[in-house]
Design an enzyme around this catalytic site. Sequence first.
Site, PDB file in Angstrom:
ATOM      1  CB  CYS A 172       5.654  -8.442 -15.386  1.00 53.43           C
ATOM      2  SG  CYS A 172       6.636  -8.273 -13.886  1.00 53.43           S
ATOM      3  CB  VAL A 218      10.783  -7.472  -6.745  1.00 53.36           C
ATOM      4  CG1 VAL A 218      10.038  -6.633  -5.726  1.00 53.36           C
ATOM      5  CG2 VAL A 218      10.167  -7.289  -8.129  1.00 53.36           C
TER       6      VAL A 218
END
Length: 411
Positions: free
Chosen positions: A263, A17
């Site tokens: 996730c 990220v």
Amino acid sequence: MSRKIFKNVIVIGQGYVGLPLSVNAAKSGYKVYGFDISNEKVEQLKKGHTDSPEIKKSDLLRMQKKGIIEFTSTIPKLNKQSIYVIAVPTPLDSNRKPDLSMLINACELVASVIEDNSLVVNESTSYIGTLRNLIKPTIDKLSSAKNIIYAVAPERIDPGNIKWDMKNTTRVIAGLDGIAGQVTVSFYSKFCNQIHIVSKPEVAEAAKLFENTFRQVNIALVNELSNIADSIGFSTHETIRAASTKPFGFMPFFPSIGVGGHCIPVDPSYLAFSAEAVGVEAKFINLANLTNSSMPKIIAERIKIFLDGNLSSKRIQIAGITYKPNISDIRESPALDLIHELKLLGASVSWYDPFVMKYNDQQSTELNSDIDLGLIVTPHDQIDFSIWKKTGVKVLDLSANSTNYGWTKFL
Ligand SMILES: NC(=O)c1ccc[n+]([C@@H]2O[C@H](COP(=O)([O-])OP(=O)(O)OC[C@H]3O[C@@H](n4cnc5c(N)ncnc54)[C@H](O)[C@@H]3O)[C@@H](O)[C@H]2O)c1
């Protein structure tokens, strides 16, 4: 000094990220400091090496040479108002509850250097209320800086996805106050085409958790269908393709050996944690977690039946063990559980993954035909299956959405 003009961005965490954000912000005219607590990661980035498939080595080297991006394992003290973006891991602990130790550490580090009028943005996924009740109080308590403003901009990146990237994926943003929302929008709109502003951070945090919970629950549902289909004797894939011909009210998901990565198996438990905190039982989430995490054991049993009810000393080779194709991330990969389950049933398991050289003291072994069964789990583009094709070894395709190799689609 106006807090609207920011020139410096410090990105805390340079993983899947944080790094793409650093690169995009640097390309948009900011001076970026890519800070990571791992010295080894920083040394790799300085040489242009990264696990993020969308980042080119040549870009990293060029931007460092130009001085628009700097990688560091010491959080920089700039003595001026800046944007601090937090992008550190938020895993689950051994009880599958939120482990926010890295996020708290990131806040403490930010507090040690932050100046008046700075902006703090959280991109890490966490439970609802994290910005308001954890990040802001932690930084405000430890820092003497004044007028720090706070926002959330949850990341939706899908590493390796060549269609949807940071630019064309809408960014949901919320500030703790109006000015924080405005300056955060102004920052992200430099490299995101679409911004969706919501009324408060809790909505943005909940939306991020709900998106991934939606996938977790639907994957569990289709995995349940595959268990039903196997017992009755029909193809789940053919069934889903047939159901997909309905032009409204249906969205296809395909069965797999479970969910992996940082996730889908993790974020729904953050939503369940938020629910439990207010006395609501997250029944769907708990059931979906259980259904998906049971899949490796169920599949191992089905493979045993496929191999005449006995896995003792059967040689099985797995193609691809990362949690999805074309990346090196093995966090929460269900392939690792499948290996474990097959070994428990007596099989001798080897695996080949061009992205993973070694796992649990076992080395990746080139695909070979000296086996009783090949399993396609994570079909990276660069895996050459010709040895299996040429020799006609038994192969089962367990992957959720691979191209059809002409082998038995098992699920
Ligand atoms: N990977 C994804 O596809 C994805 C997508 C959307 C959101 N997210 C969320 O983004 C966050 C980051 O995930 P990621 O996949 O980039 O993780 P990652 O493991 O790839 O990278 C995180 C980096 O943060 C560093 N780090 C840890 N603690 C630190 C600290 N205190 N200070 C500075 N650096 C620190 C680590 O060394 C690591 O390099 C998580 O909350 C995750 O849920 C991930």
